[in-house]
Enzyme design. Structure first.
Site, short mmCIF file in Angstrom:
data_model
loop_
_atom_site.label_atom_id
_atom_site.label_comp_id
_atom_site.label_asym_id
_atom_site.label_seq_id
_atom_site.Cartn_x
_atom_site.Cartn_y
_atom_site.Cartn_z
N SER A 1 0.81 -1.21 0.00
CA SER A 1 0.00 0.00 0.00
C SER A 1 0.84 1.26 0.00
O SER A 1 0.32 2.35 -0.23
CB SER A 1 -0.92 0.02 1.23
OG SER A 1 -0.14 -0.02 2.42
N HIS B 1 -2.37 -2.90 -6.20
CA HIS B 1 -2.87 -2.60 -4.85
C HIS B 1 -4.39 -2.66 -4.80
O HIS B 1 -5.07 -1.79 -5.35
CB HIS B 1 -2.38 -1.21 -4.42
CG HIS B 1 -2.84 -0.82 -3.06
ND1 HIS B 1 -3.20 0.47 -2.73
CD2 HIS B 1 -3.01 -1.55 -1.92
CE1 HIS B 1 -3.57 0.51 -1.46
NE2 HIS B 1 -3.47 -0.70 -0.96
N GLU C 1 -5.17 -0.02 -7.72
CA GLU C 1 -4.09 0.85 -8.18
C GLU C 1 -3.03 -0.02 -8.86
O GLU C 1 -2.51 -0.96 -8.25
CB GLU C 1 -3.47 1.62 -7.01
CG GLU C 1 -4.40 2.67 -6.42
CD GLU C 1 -3.79 3.40 -5.24
OE1 GLU C 1 -3.98 4.62 -5.13
OE2 GLU C 1 -3.14 2.74 -4.40
N ASN D 1 -3.57 6.56 -0.55
CA ASN D 1 -2.92 6.76 0.75
C ASN D 1 -2.09 8.04 0.79
O ASN D 1 -1.93 8.65 1.86
CB ASN D 1 -2.05 5.55 1.10
CG ASN D 1 -2.88 4.37 1.55
OD1 ASN D 1 -3.97 4.54 2.07
ND2 ASN D 1 -2.38 3.16 1.33
#
Length: 482
Positions: free
Chosen positions: A119, A140, A152, A190
């Site tokens: 991540s 991801h 992702e 993130n």
């Protein structure tokens, strides 16, 4: 590039979910765990997850049997030698991941693509541990993988040209929306989400507002699915702490240094829902305070007449000598307070989203006036959020830097506008992406709000992104899209 047999190494909650996603997409799956006990836990994850899908009407009972029948579980990595794609979903420790990838490099056929579900860690560093860096990519998924629609796809500077399109096509086959990004810490979701959550913790530590008030402001005022502290507890404070550390190591931006309260909670093993206590948990329910005795009020500032009408309808009297004076906040409230003979009666009010009223106390506001103002807001159906007289108060102070980060992300060529918006909608459940939000709020409003934040905090990242500043100066109200 055809993917028919895939491997998943690591069958915790995340890895088992990824294996289920592949199996639901019609692929044969080999799930690998370290030992028999871990393998049994992984099987349990798969059985429970697919049964929940059946119970909720998302999967037919017969289809569940077919999905589970496509998954072979093993403790031998050697069983991955014929896989077309192998995804690792082991703990977020770079040393563990590089060692695993090096091992897989020696087992799998040369054309096999090796993917990491990291991540936030460097996909490039993971790829460099193999003899096939061009065949290593980030893939991801978001938890829970069978439910969340985003994936992702992370390319590195050495990723082979045919790998990324193939991964995007695979994601579509699995029913996911793929967002292709470069290899920067945190990728898109993130990288934008965690600094916002960390910033909320900093505001709480600085005493700008309390935990519950910040959560209410962002949930009910900004329209987000959860408040930042609720979300931190859900993610896991240890996970958030680790991601912030990775972001700080790459950027050296002091906003990315984990908030001290986050470090303290992690050190105490108060990790959120996974441990039963984090920012929330094991606390008595607060008693509802008694109602104030305020009878008269006055309101000043733009939008004040509407608020006054609502209060009058509720039975309160507007007066030239009021018990409490409400000031619709358009700049630091203290600037208005010092012009009064009795500044202790002045309380700032900033209505957000039609449901929340930020109730702003200056250094001169009396506790009685602040309490009375909060009580008045409740009477007219607004949730009061008590905060100090700081630039942006709560909602704007948290929202605008997040929007600014998205503009900088796009401006650097990291990801297109539409993909950034899709990533935040699908990965976080936000009602709108950052660029949609910017255009809704107004580019000029956000730019001016950022200038106020920068003037107060002198935080370089709060300075408006050059592109945002230029668009406002040019009178442009939307971002250019191809």
């Amino acid at each position: 590039m055809a993917f028919e047999m895939v491997g998943v190494v690591g069958l915790g909650t995340m890895g088992a979910g990824i294996a289920e996603v592949f199996a639901r997409g019609g692929l044969r799956v080999i799930g690998v765990e370290a030992d028999a006990d871990a393998l049994a836990r992984g099987r349990g994850h798969l059985e429970r997850s697919t049964q929940r899908a059946v119970d909720r009407g998302k999967l037919a009972a017969g289809d569940r049997d077919e999905v589970l029948g496509r998954i072979t579980l093993t403790t031998s990595r050697e069983d991955l030698r014929e896989a077309d794609l192998v995804v690792e979903a082991i703990p977020e420790v770079l040393g563990y991941k590089t060692a695993l990838m090096n091992d897989l490099d020696g087992i799998c056929k040369p054309e096999t693509v090796l993917a990491t579900n990291t991540s936030s860690l460097s996909v490039t560093a993971i790829a460099a541990a193999t003899g096939r860096p061009g065949r290593v990519v980030g893939l991801h998924f978001f938890n829970p993988a069978p439910v969340m629609r985003l994936a992702e796809v992370v390319r590195t500077v050495v990723t082979d040209d045919d790998v990324v399109p193939a991964m995007r096509e695979l994601a579509v086959r699995l029913g996911k929306t793929a967002v292709v990004v470069g290899d920067r810490a945190g990728f898109v979701v993130n990288r934008l989400l965690l600094p916002y959550l960390n910033h909320a913790a900093v505001l709480m530590e600085q005493g700008v507002a309390g935990r519950d008030d910040i959560d209410a402001a962002m949930r009910d005022g900004a329209g987000l699915p959860m408040g930042p502290f609720q979300l931190l507890d859900l993610i896991g404070l240890d996970t958030a702490y680790e991601i912030m550390g990775v972001l700080f190591d790459e950027t050296r931006d002091r906003r990315h240094a984990p908030a001290p309260v986050l470090r303290e909670l992690v050190s105490a093993r108060l990790l959120g829902r996974k441990s039963g206590r984090g920012f929330y948990g094991d606390e008595p329910r607060p008693h509802e305070p008694a109602k104030s005795s305020v009878i008269t009020f006055d309101v000043a500032g733009q939008g004040g007449d509407e608020l006054a009408e609502r209060l009058g309808t509720a039975g309160f009297k507007r007066s030239a000598e009021p018990d409490v004076l409400l000031r619709m906040a358009d700049r630091p409230v203290i600037e208005h307070a010092v012009q009064l003979s009795d500044p202790s009666r002045l309380v700032g009010v900033h209505v957000v989203g039609g449901r929340v009223a930020e109730v702003v106390s200056t250094v001169l506001t009396s506790p009685e006036a602040a309490f009375a103002a909060a009580d008045l807001m409740k009477v007219i159906g607004l949730a009061p959020v008590a905060c100090k007289d700081r630039a942006g108060f709560v909602v704007d102070a948290l929202l605008y830097p997040y929007l600014n980060d998205a503009v900088r992300m796009y401006e650097s060529g990291y990801a297109p506008i539409d993909e950034i918006d899709s990533a935040m909608r699908l990965g976080c459940g936000y009602p709108a992406g950052p660029f949609e939000t910017l255009e809704s709020v107004g580019l000029d409003v956000v730019r001016d709000g950022l200038r106020a934040l920068y003037a107060e905090y002198r935080e370089p990242a709060f300075a408006p992104a050059p592109l945002l500043d230029q668009l406002v100066t040019a009178g442009v109200r939307t971002f250019p899209r191809p």
